[in-house]
Design a protein around this motif. Structure first.
Motif, short mmCIF file in Angstrom:
data_model
loop_
_atom_site.label_atom_id
_atom_site.label_comp_id
_atom_site.label_asym_id
_atom_site.label_seq_id
_atom_site.Cartn_x
_atom_site.Cartn_y
_atom_site.Cartn_z
N ILE A 168 1.47 -19.07 -1.38
CA ILE A 168 2.42 -20.16 -1.17
C ILE A 168 3.45 -20.18 -2.28
O ILE A 168 4.66 -20.37 -2.03
CB ILE A 168 1.68 -21.50 -1.07
CG1 ILE A 168 0.83 -21.53 0.20
CG2 ILE A 168 2.66 -22.67 -1.07
CD1 ILE A 168 0.02 -22.79 0.38
N ALA A 169 3.02 -19.99 -3.52
CA ALA A 169 3.96 -19.99 -4.65
C ALA A 169 4.97 -18.85 -4.52
O ALA A 169 6.18 -19.05 -4.69
CB ALA A 169 3.19 -19.88 -5.96
N VAL A 170 4.48 -17.66 -4.19
CA VAL A 170 5.37 -16.51 -4.08
C VAL A 170 6.28 -16.64 -2.86
O VAL A 170 7.49 -16.38 -2.94
CB VAL A 170 4.55 -15.21 -4.01
CG1 VAL A 170 5.45 -14.01 -3.75
CG2 VAL A 170 3.77 -15.01 -5.30
N GLY A 171 5.73 -17.05 -1.72
CA GLY A 171 6.55 -17.21 -0.52
C GLY A 171 7.59 -18.30 -0.68
O GLY A 171 8.74 -18.15 -0.25
N MET A 172 7.21 -19.41 -1.29
CA MET A 172 8.15 -20.51 -1.50
C MET A 172 9.26 -20.09 -2.46
O MET A 172 10.44 -20.41 -2.24
CB MET A 172 7.40 -21.72 -2.05
CG MET A 172 8.23 -22.98 -2.15
SD MET A 172 8.66 -23.59 -0.51
CE MET A 172 9.54 -25.09 -0.93
N LEU A 173 8.90 -19.38 -3.52
CA LEU A 173 9.92 -18.92 -4.47
C LEU A 173 10.90 -17.98 -3.79
O LEU A 173 12.12 -18.08 -4.00
CB LEU A 173 9.24 -18.23 -5.65
CG LEU A 173 10.18 -17.64 -6.70
CD1 LEU A 173 11.03 -18.74 -7.34
CD2 LEU A 173 9.39 -16.89 -7.77
N ARG A 174 10.39 -17.08 -2.97
CA ARG A 174 11.29 -16.16 -2.26
C ARG A 174 12.21 -16.93 -1.31
O ARG A 174 13.39 -16.63 -1.18
CB ARG A 174 10.46 -15.15 -1.48
CG ARG A 174 11.32 -14.12 -0.75
CD ARG A 174 10.46 -13.18 0.07
NE ARG A 174 11.29 -12.22 0.79
CZ ARG A 174 10.82 -11.39 1.71
NH1 ARG A 174 9.53 -11.38 2.00
NH2 ARG A 174 11.63 -10.56 2.33
N GLY A 175 11.65 -17.95 -0.65
CA GLY A 175 12.47 -18.74 0.26
C GLY A 175 13.52 -19.56 -0.45
O GLY A 175 14.66 -19.68 0.01
N LEU A 176 13.16 -20.13 -1.60
CA LEU A 176 14.12 -20.94 -2.35
C LEU A 176 15.28 -20.11 -2.88
O LEU A 176 16.39 -20.64 -3.07
CB LEU A 176 13.42 -21.65 -3.51
CG LEU A 176 12.42 -22.74 -3.14
CD1 LEU A 176 11.68 -23.22 -4.38
CD2 LEU A 176 13.12 -23.91 -2.44
N THR A 177 15.04 -18.85 -3.12
CA THR A 177 16.10 -17.98 -3.64
C THR A 177 16.77 -17.16 -2.53
O THR A 177 17.58 -16.28 -2.84
CB THR A 177 15.53 -17.02 -4.71
OG1 THR A 177 14.45 -16.27 -4.14
CG2 THR A 177 15.01 -17.80 -5.90
N SER A 178 16.46 -17.44 -1.26
CA SER A 178 16.98 -16.64 -0.15
C SER A 178 18.40 -17.00 0.30
O SER A 178 19.05 -16.18 0.95
CB SER A 178 16.04 -16.73 1.05
OG SER A 178 15.98 -18.07 1.53
N PRO A 179 18.92 -18.22 0.05
CA PRO A 179 20.28 -18.53 0.53
C PRO A 179 21.32 -17.56 -0.02
O PRO A 179 21.22 -17.08 -1.15
CB PRO A 179 20.52 -19.95 0.01
CG PRO A 179 19.17 -20.54 -0.13
CD PRO A 179 18.29 -19.41 -0.56
N ALA A 180 22.31 -17.26 0.79
CA ALA A 180 23.37 -16.34 0.39
C ALA A 180 24.16 -16.94 -0.78
O ALA A 180 24.28 -18.16 -0.91
CB ALA A 180 24.30 -16.06 1.56
#
Length: 289
Positions: A168-180
């Motif tokens: 969850i920590a890794v997936g959430m971090l990747r999602g939070l940094t995913s916006p263009a």
């Protein structure tokens, strides 16, 4: 709806294929297995090692205690243990999810914290769970808050959360940094603060990454709960049931497989329950740029 139906049919087909492979191995491989010199390259396939699938399923309807007039069946015992473990696993998933999300938010907020903490987050998953369980149980046994003493099930929940927080920590971090970058710059140009950008841009964009991470974390939480029950000796769950049935495996191996089957179904139920979260948040599926 079509996608969910396809996923259900795929799961059923995978189960049928597993059963077919199990029975095919019993049919083709000799009862004593295959030895290459002194090394066993294929396992034993006699009924004491690999009972037939229908034998295991039939055992679910038999009394747990032989000769008991009003005792519960093996299936009822497995279902009760699975529900107990499911409750602890979901508690561990919730605890680990909250910690994972908070850690991801902190790492996204501070690049220095991300560089400092992320290697330790990854390294934490290399520690054997069976070595952590006795430590958690021992430390927890000394905790008493306002008359409430630490219970064995609390140790199981904490150990379960240990496995759940990482994906969850890794997936959430990747999602939070995913916006263009252009989207982030647009919010900056509009003088939007970090909190507004988080709510309006980063959190919606993180959903397509978070849902698979939670599904993986749910399965990991179940594994953690079962291992913790076995390591700490916590009664009432499917982990303890596996140990109890394994002790009588020489005389009734199919009973042990009923508990293992219950544990497998438990993991599928936990992972499938995350599909409800996917339905609730499906409006954000296309948020990744």
């Amino acid at each position: 709806m079509a996608g969910r139906t396809r996923a259900l049919l795929t799961a059923v087909a995978a189960f049928v294929l597993l059963v077919a492979v199990w029975e095919l191995v019993k049919l083709v491989v000799p009862d004593e297995g295959v030895l290459l010199g002194d090394t066993r390259v294929l396992p034993r396939t006699d009924d004491a090692a690999m009972p037939h699938v229908w034998t295991v399923l039939a055992r679910l309807a038999e009394p747990e205690v032989a000769g008991a007039a009003a005792g519960r069946t093996v299936g009822a015992a497995v279902a009760s243990g699975a529900l107990f473990t499911l409750g602890l696993a979901m508690g561990g998933l919730l605890l680990g999810g909250v910690l994972g999300v908070l850690l991801a938010l902190a790492m996204q907020r501070s690049g220095l914290l991300e560089r400092a903490a992320l290697p330790y987050v990854v390294a934490s998953q290399t520690v054997p769970l069976i070595a952590i369980a006795p430590l958690v149980a021992g430390w927890g046994g000394r905790i008493a808050i306002l008359g409430w003493s630490w219970q064995p099930w609390a140790s199981v929940m904490v150990i379960s959360s240990y496995l759940a927080f990482f994906p969850i920590a890794v997936g959430m971090l990747r999602g939070l940094t995913s916006p263009a970058r252009a989207d982030v710059e647009l919010f900056t140009a509009l003088a939007a603060g970090w909190w507004t950008t988080l709510l309006r841009l980063r959190l919606p964009a993180s959903v397509p990454h978070l849902v698979p991470a939670v599904r993986l974390a749910a399965a990991a939480a179940v594994v953690g709960a079962i291992v913790a029950e076995i390591s700490t000796g916590t009664r009432g769950g499917i982990g303890r049931l596996i140990i109890e049935y394994a002790q009588s495996a020489t005389g009734d191996p199919s009973r042990m497989y009923t508990a293992i089957l219950g544990a497998a179904v438990l993991g599928l139920v936990a992972a499938g329950a995350v599909g409800l979260l996917d339905v609730v948040l499906r409006r954000y599926r296309g948020s990744v740029s």
